[in-house]
Scaffold this active site. Sequence first.
Site, PDB file in Angstrom:
ATOM      1  N   SER A 143       0.878  -1.178   0.000  1.00  0.00           N
ATOM      2  CA  SER A 143       0.000   0.000   0.000  1.00  0.00           C
ATOM      3  C   SER A 143       0.909   1.219   0.000  1.00  0.00           C
ATOM      4  O   SER A 143       2.072   1.123   0.422  1.00  0.00           O
ATOM      5  CB  SER A 143      -0.843   0.008   1.279  1.00  0.00           C
ATOM      6  N   TYR A 156      -2.253  -1.293  10.422  1.00  0.00           N
ATOM      7  CA  TYR A 156      -2.130  -1.508   8.978  1.00  0.00           C
ATOM      8  C   TYR A 156      -0.822  -0.899   8.456  1.00  0.00           C
ATOM      9  O   TYR A 156      -0.079  -1.545   7.707  1.00  0.00           O
ATOM     10  CB  TYR A 156      -3.346  -0.849   8.318  1.00  0.00           C
TER      11      TYR A 156
HETATM   12  C1  BGC Z   1      -6.070   1.821   2.487  1.00  0.00           C
HETATM   13  C2  BGC Z   1      -7.267   2.719   2.303  1.00  0.00           C
HETATM   14  C3  BGC Z   1      -6.821   4.148   2.010  1.00  0.00           C
HETATM   15  C4  BGC Z   1      -5.824   4.164   0.874  1.00  0.00           C
HETATM   16  C5  BGC Z   1      -5.260   5.569   0.556  1.00  0.00           C
HETATM   17  C6  BGC Z   1      -5.158   1.961   1.319  1.00  0.00           C
HETATM   18  O1  BGC Z   1      -4.047   1.142   1.500  1.00  0.00           O
HETATM   19  O2  BGC Z   1      -6.520   0.478   2.590  1.00  0.00           O
HETATM   20  O3  BGC Z   1      -8.060   2.668   3.472  1.00  0.00           O
HETATM   21  O4  BGC Z   1      -7.936   4.936   1.635  1.00  0.00           O
HETATM   22  O5  BGC Z   1      -4.747   3.313   1.184  1.00  0.00           O
HETATM   23  O6  BGC Z   1      -4.847   6.256   1.693  1.00  0.00           O
END
Ligand code: BGC
Length: 255
Positions: A143, A156
């Site tokens: 991410s 996360y």
């Molecule tokens: C997350 C989302 C978030 C996005 C951008 C992703 O990895 O799961 O919740 O909106 O990143 O910030």
Amino acid sequence: MQLENKTAIVTGGNSGIGEAIVRRLASEGANVVIDYVAKPDDAADLVKDITTAGGKAMGVEADVSRPTEIQKLIDSAVHEYGRLDVMVNNAGIEKRHSLLDADEESFDLVVAVDLKSAFFGTQLAAKQFVSQGGGGVVVNVSSVHEDWPMPGNISYCVAKGGMRMLTRTAGVELGPQGIRVINIAPGAVATPINTKTLNDPEQKQKLEDAIPLGKVAEPSEIGDAVLFAASDAARYITATTIFVDGGIMQSSVGL
Ligand code: BGC
């Protein structure tokens, strides 16, 4: 066909970004293996869709937060298709909490599903690649938050930050064996993980304003990037991250 006769496992393959990755890899000729725990019907429907379209896919019941079950997934793939070529560690969840609000149970769950599964998915796939010979590719779906703090989503961020170093370190360790390890780092994508934000017009607008390309990604846009990372077109890329975020990380418009 970029993945003709190749076999790929996609964890978390029956929904969201995972489903788009499964469809994209299968459309390029890969035999695709999908794990499922909670939603066997979704996995069965997806497998049926792919096989009806002339592709090859199978579902295996496996909880990828447990290394023994990842091994089961790999053994099933090898048993059915003869070898493993691509491991996509995509499974992921988030529990929105800040440091002060986090509790042990939800921290452990996020880290187990997002980071531990990628760690052992990388390790066990690499062992399979080494024993069968001929190299292989691991694609970890991280991410933008592998590198970008998101207040209120700290477990996360910790897990995704761990994936960042997993990919760099494993890529360096495994390069000499012809095994590439790449992170694909999506920004905001139209998937169930973002349903709450996307259903709130004000929050959705705020998010879109922060994205230079002006829109949230479609899952297929991440599927295309994973296909690239897994294919020979990316043969000189390893131990690093490709951001697929519409420019959001570089934007000066705050969220
Ligand atoms: C997350 C989302 C978030 C996005 C951008 C992703 O990895 O799961 O919740 O909106 O990143 O910030």
